[in-house]
Design a protein around this motif. Sequence first.
Motif, PDB file in Angstrom:
ATOM      1  N   LEU A 119      16.738 -49.919 -28.477  1.00  0.00           N
ATOM      2  CA  LEU A 119      17.653 -49.623 -29.585  1.00  0.00           C
ATOM      3  C   LEU A 119      19.110 -49.641 -29.104  1.00  0.00           C
ATOM      4  CD1 LEU A 119      15.674 -46.910 -31.587  1.00  0.00           C
ATOM      5  CD2 LEU A 119      15.854 -49.352 -32.077  1.00  0.00           C
ATOM      6  N   HIS A 120      19.351 -49.143 -27.902  1.00  0.00           N
ATOM      7  CA  HIS A 120      20.713 -49.215 -27.350  1.00  0.00           C
ATOM      8  C   HIS A 120      21.165 -50.658 -27.218  1.00  0.00           C
ATOM      9  CE1 HIS A 120      21.347 -45.011 -25.433  1.00  0.00           C
ATOM     10  NE2 HIS A 120      20.862 -44.952 -26.643  1.00  0.00           N
ATOM     11  N   ALA A 121      20.273 -51.496 -26.703  1.00  0.00           N
ATOM     12  CA  ALA A 121      20.638 -52.901 -26.504  1.00  0.00           C
ATOM     13  C   ALA A 121      20.941 -53.568 -27.846  1.00  0.00           C
ATOM     14  CB  ALA A 121      19.512 -53.631 -25.773  1.00  0.00           C
ATOM     15  N   ILE A 122      20.136 -53.288 -28.859  1.00  0.00           N
ATOM     16  CA  ILE A 122      20.403 -53.854 -30.189  1.00  0.00           C
ATOM     17  C   ILE A 122      21.727 -53.310 -30.722  1.00  0.00           C
ATOM     18  CG2 ILE A 122      19.607 -53.976 -32.602  1.00  0.00           C
ATOM     19  CD1 ILE A 122      16.719 -53.933 -31.511  1.00  0.00           C
ATOM     20  N   GLU A 123      21.931 -52.008 -30.541  1.00  0.00           N
ATOM     21  CA  GLU A 123      23.170 -51.377 -31.001  1.00  0.00           C
ATOM     22  C   GLU A 123      24.393 -52.000 -30.330  1.00  0.00           C
ATOM     23  OE1 GLU A 123      23.762 -49.336 -33.358  1.00  0.00           O
ATOM     24  OE2 GLU A 123      25.800 -48.669 -32.892  1.00  0.00           O
ATOM     25  N   GLU A 124      24.237 -52.378 -29.050  1.00  0.00           N
ATOM     26  CA  GLU A 124      25.363 -52.959 -28.317  1.00  0.00           C
ATOM     27  C   GLU A 124      25.559 -54.438 -28.606  1.00  0.00           C
ATOM     28  OE1 GLU A 124      24.866 -52.014 -24.156  1.00  0.00           O
ATOM     29  OE2 GLU A 124      24.656 -49.883 -24.658  1.00  0.00           O
ATOM     30  N   GLY A 125      24.722 -54.998 -29.479  1.00  0.00           N
ATOM     31  CA  GLY A 125      24.936 -56.370 -29.898  1.00  0.00           C
ATOM     32  C   GLY A 125      24.174 -57.418 -29.104  1.00  0.00           C
ATOM     33  N   TYR A 126      23.228 -56.985 -28.264  1.00  0.00           N
ATOM     34  CA  TYR A 126      22.371 -57.960 -27.583  1.00  0.00           C
ATOM     35  C   TYR A 126      21.472 -58.635 -28.627  1.00  0.00           C
ATOM     36  CZ  TYR A 126      23.617 -56.216 -22.947  1.00  0.00           C
ATOM     37  OH  TYR A 126      24.298 -55.895 -21.812  1.00  0.00           O
ATOM     38  N   ASP A 127      21.006 -59.840 -28.292  1.00  0.00           N
ATOM     39  CA  ASP A 127      20.165 -60.593 -29.227  1.00  0.00           C
ATOM     40  C   ASP A 127      18.931 -59.759 -29.612  1.00  0.00           C
ATOM     41  OD1 ASP A 127      18.763 -62.540 -30.626  1.00  0.00           O
ATOM     42  OD2 ASP A 127      17.866 -63.346 -28.793  1.00  0.00           O
ATOM     43  N   PRO A 128      18.863 -59.308 -30.858  1.00  0.00           N
ATOM     44  CA  PRO A 128      17.797 -58.369 -31.233  1.00  0.00           C
ATOM     45  C   PRO A 128      16.401 -58.992 -31.187  1.00  0.00           C
ATOM     46  CG  PRO A 128      19.076 -59.006 -33.176  1.00  0.00           C
ATOM     47  CD  PRO A 128      19.773 -59.597 -31.998  1.00  0.00           C
ATOM     48  N   GLU A 129      16.343 -60.313 -31.382  1.00  0.00           N
ATOM     49  CA  GLU A 129      15.045 -60.981 -31.341  1.00  0.00           C
ATOM     50  C   GLU A 129      14.451 -60.918 -29.931  1.00  0.00           C
ATOM     51  OE1 GLU A 129      15.211 -65.064 -32.540  1.00  0.00           O
ATOM     52  OE2 GLU A 129      13.036 -65.227 -32.717  1.00  0.00           O
ATOM     53  N   SER A 130      15.294 -61.167 -28.928  1.00  0.00           N
ATOM     54  CA  SER A 130      14.817 -61.069 -27.542  1.00  0.00           C
ATOM     55  C   SER A 130      14.457 -59.636 -27.195  1.00  0.00           C
ATOM     56  CB  SER A 130      15.904 -61.555 -26.567  1.00  0.00           C
ATOM     57  OG  SER A 130      16.234 -62.899 -26.830  1.00  0.00           O
ATOM     58  N   THR A 199       7.707 -57.147 -17.355  1.00  0.00           N
ATOM     59  CA  THR A 199       7.880 -56.215 -16.235  1.00  0.00           C
ATOM     60  C   THR A 199       9.297 -55.686 -16.013  1.00  0.00           C
ATOM     61  OG1 THR A 199       8.213 -58.052 -14.706  1.00  0.00           O
ATOM     62  CG2 THR A 199       5.977 -57.238 -14.913  1.00  0.00           C
ATOM     63  N   VAL A 200      10.317 -56.452 -16.389  1.00  0.00           N
ATOM     64  CA  VAL A 200      11.677 -56.018 -16.034  1.00  0.00           C
ATOM     65  C   VAL A 200      12.190 -55.023 -17.076  1.00  0.00           C
ATOM     66  CG1 VAL A 200      14.049 -56.774 -15.602  1.00  0.00           C
ATOM     67  CG2 VAL A 200      12.145 -58.207 -14.865  1.00  0.00           C
ATOM     68  N   PRO A 201      12.695 -53.855 -16.623  1.00  0.00           N
ATOM     69  CA  PRO A 201      13.223 -52.891 -17.589  1.00  0.00           C
ATOM     70  C   PRO A 201      14.356 -53.494 -18.414  1.00  0.00           C
ATOM     71  CG  PRO A 201      13.031 -51.887 -15.415  1.00  0.00           C
ATOM     72  CD  PRO A 201      12.756 -53.362 -15.241  1.00  0.00           C
ATOM     73  N   ILE A 202      14.374 -53.138 -19.687  1.00  0.00           N
ATOM     74  CA  ILE A 202      15.338 -53.736 -20.613  1.00  0.00           C
ATOM     75  C   ILE A 202      16.779 -53.492 -20.148  1.00  0.00           C
ATOM     76  CG2 ILE A 202      16.205 -53.686 -22.995  1.00  0.00           C
ATOM     77  CD1 ILE A 202      13.312 -52.842 -23.811  1.00  0.00           C
ATOM     78  N   ASP A 203      17.029 -52.306 -19.585  1.00  0.00           N
ATOM     79  CA  ASP A 203      18.415 -51.999 -19.208  1.00  0.00           C
ATOM     80  C   ASP A 203      18.837 -52.698 -17.915  1.00  0.00           C
ATOM     81  OD1 ASP A 203      16.962 -50.480 -17.453  1.00  0.00           O
ATOM     82  OD2 ASP A 203      17.925 -48.572 -17.947  1.00  0.00           O
ATOM     83  N   GLN A 204      17.936 -53.477 -17.321  1.00  0.00           N
ATOM     84  CA  GLN A 204      18.328 -54.260 -16.140  1.00  0.00           C
ATOM     85  C   GLN A 204      18.564 -55.722 -16.472  1.00  0.00           C
ATOM     86  OE1 GLN A 204      15.769 -53.628 -12.751  1.00  0.00           O
ATOM     87  NE2 GLN A 204      15.852 -51.420 -13.058  1.00  0.00           N
TER      88      GLN A 204
END
Length: 275
Positions: A119-130, A199-204
Amino acid sequence: MLNKWEGIVLKTKAYGETNKVVTIMTREVGKTAAMARGAKKPQSRLAAISQPFVHGIFMIQQGRGMGTLQQGEPLESMRHIQEDITATAYASYVVEIIDRLIESDRPEPYAFDIMVQALHAIEEGYDPESIAMFVEWKMLPYTGVQPVLHACASCGAVEGEFAFSFSQGGFLCHRCFLLDPYLIRLTPTQVKLIRMFYTVPIDQIGKLTLKKETKQFIRKIVTTIYEEQTGMRFKSRSFIEQLERTPLLFNKHMDSEKPDEGQPDKALQTDENNE
Ligand SMILES: [Zn+2]
C-alpha cells in the motif's frame, strides 16, 4: 482491556443507523473486527479513522465478543489511494487478497508487512499493477500453493532453460520438459521476474519498468494458479478488468512502459529494457 494496535483498515460495514463494523489488519494480533459506534456520523471522531486503507494506531477495547474501537490516530491518510481511481482499484485488490487469505485473530506479521509495503508503494506512485502482482505471488503460500521457483521442480537443476508447469508445481528445466505437455516456456528475464515477485521484499524494489505484455504474461500465470488451483476469484479483479477495458479511465500508471526519471536508491533495480 484497552489495546493499542497498529493496523490498516481492510473494510467497513454499516451496522445500524450510525455504527460501523471495521475490519482491521493489525501487526500485533492479525485480522480483527471492531465496532465503531457513531462512526457513520460525519462529525464523529471515528469517522476519518474508520475508512478503508487508513494506516493508523487503533485503540480497541476488548471484552467478550467483538471489540470496540475507542479512538484512532492516523499514521497516513493514503490520500493518493483514496483519490486516484487506478490506485484505489489495485489497493482494493491487495486488501481483498489479505482479507480473504488471512484468518481472524491470529498474528500474521509477514502478511501484515507485505500489505503495508504494497500500500505504501502504491501510495508513493509506484506502478500499482506490478505491486499487486508482488502481493499475488507472495501470498500464494497462504493458499497452500508453494511453487518451486528456485530450481527445477522435478530434478532440482538450477541451470538450463526453464518453463512454468502448473502440473509440476513450479519451474521445469529443459531436461524435464517432457513431463508436462502444457508447460509455458519462459525467457531468462521472465524467470528472473517471477522469482523476484515471489521472493524479493517489496520495499527492496526500485522503480519497475515492465512492459504491459510482460505484466500480462506473468499475471496470467499467477491468476491461473489462484483460479484453477485454489478456486479463488477476487471481486476487486472485475473492477480492474473494467478499468482496463475503458482506456479513457487509464492514468499514467496504467502504461508505465517508459522508464521513469530519478531512480530511487534501492537495493535492486529491475528494468527489463536494459537487458
Ligand atoms: Zn529438471
